[in-house]
Design a protein around this motif. Structure first.
Motif, mmCIF file in Angstrom:
data_model
loop_
_atom_site.group_PDB
_atom_site.id
_atom_site.type_symbol
_atom_site.label_atom_id
_atom_site.label_comp_id
_atom_site.label_asym_id
_atom_site.label_seq_id
_atom_site.Cartn_x
_atom_site.Cartn_y
_atom_site.Cartn_z
ATOM 1 N N GLN A 52 0.831 -1.213 0.000
ATOM 2 C CA GLN A 52 0.000 0.000 0.000
ATOM 3 C C GLN A 52 0.863 1.261 0.000
ATOM 4 N N LYS A 53 1.982 1.213 0.717
ATOM 5 C CA LYS A 53 2.876 2.373 0.806
ATOM 6 C C LYS A 53 3.472 2.746 -0.550
ATOM 7 N N SER A 55 2.060 1.872 -3.490
ATOM 8 C CA SER A 55 1.019 1.871 -4.517
ATOM 9 C C SER A 55 0.682 3.301 -4.928
ATOM 10 N N ASN A 56 -0.055 3.414 -6.014
ATOM 11 C CA ASN A 56 -0.459 4.712 -6.553
ATOM 12 C C ASN A 56 -1.978 4.751 -6.628
ATOM 13 N N PRO A 57 -2.619 5.730 -5.984
ATOM 14 C CA PRO A 57 -4.083 5.798 -5.998
ATOM 15 C C PRO A 57 -4.682 5.808 -7.404
ATOM 16 N N ASN A 64 -6.027 2.044 -1.816
ATOM 17 C CA ASN A 64 -5.819 3.332 -1.169
ATOM 18 C C ASN A 64 -7.099 3.978 -0.647
ATOM 19 N N LYS A 65 -8.198 3.258 -0.725
ATOM 20 C CA LYS A 65 -9.459 3.804 -0.227
ATOM 21 C C LYS A 65 -9.438 3.834 1.292
#
Length: 218
Positions: A52-53, A55-57, A64-65
């Protein structure tokens, strides 16, 4: 560069996948198998925060929600919740595959994961994957009883209407996994169903035999 599935499959030749449906025993069996054979376990749930860190929204919106609390999280419809779970797993898969390629170049890796049968066909061979399944009912209670899911238990029990939250979660997990459970049992893949008579040792022995690992304990 886009890697073709056959290329990825070759790079994952040292990865053995333990997948299936929730509460089928994936975590318990993979860790016992790793202990007996001195293998590395890769648990995709444990890696989610790391993925998650980075990742790209824009490309991983579900990962990322953000939710302000349990009421918002469990206040979604069953279909919304189910779609979010599916998208989360799909978005994380690229990170998982890259990790596995890196980790497995010089050692065998056991991957505790959520691969579908379609993904299994793309990324591995039938001899390197096993599906551990459990009939998908009352999964929330099963989760809440597990020491490694204490965070989930605390979160769902923080909802204003705990029973409603559990009902929504159970319904989403059941509709998501019911067809998968039946499809797996009707497939040619090795599947092992967890029942009240199942034992860790008995299941591990079956997985050892399937993977071609020489049993270490009687």
């Amino acid at each position: 560069m886009v890697l073709q599935d056959n290329v990825i499959k070759e790079y994952l030749r040292n990865v053995y996948f333990i997948t299936g449906t929730p509460c089928g025993g994936k975590t318990t069996v993979s860790r016992e198998l790793a202990k007996r054979h001195n293998l590395l376990v890769y648990d995709i749930d444990e890696q989610f925060a790391n993925h998650q860190k980075i990742s790209n929204p824009a490309f991983q919106p579900s990962m990322n929600k953000a939710f302000k609390d349990a009421d918002e999280f469990f206040g979604r419809t069953v279909e919304e919740y189910k779609e979010w779970l599916i998208n989360n797993t799909r978005e994380q898969l690229d990170f998982v595959l890259l990790d596995l390629i890196r980790l497995s170049q010089n050692e065998i890796v056991l991957c505790d994961c959520h691969l579908t049968m379609e993904e299994a066909e793309k990324y591995t061979e039938a001899s390197r994957i096993v599906f551990l399944v459990k009939e998908p009912s009352d999964l929330v209670e099963d989760y809440c009883k597990r020491p490694d899911h204490q965070g989930f238990s605390d979160f769902i029990n923080s909802a204003s209407d705990i029973e409603k939250a559990k009902e929504t979660c159970n319904a989403a997990l059941k509709t998501l996994n019911e067809k998968r459970y039946n499809d797996i049992k009707g497939s040619d893949y090795l599947w092992i169903e967890r029942t009240e008579n199942s034992t860790v040792n008995g299941t591990v022995k079956k997985v050892e035999q399937h993977f071609g690992f020489a049993p270490k304990f009687a």
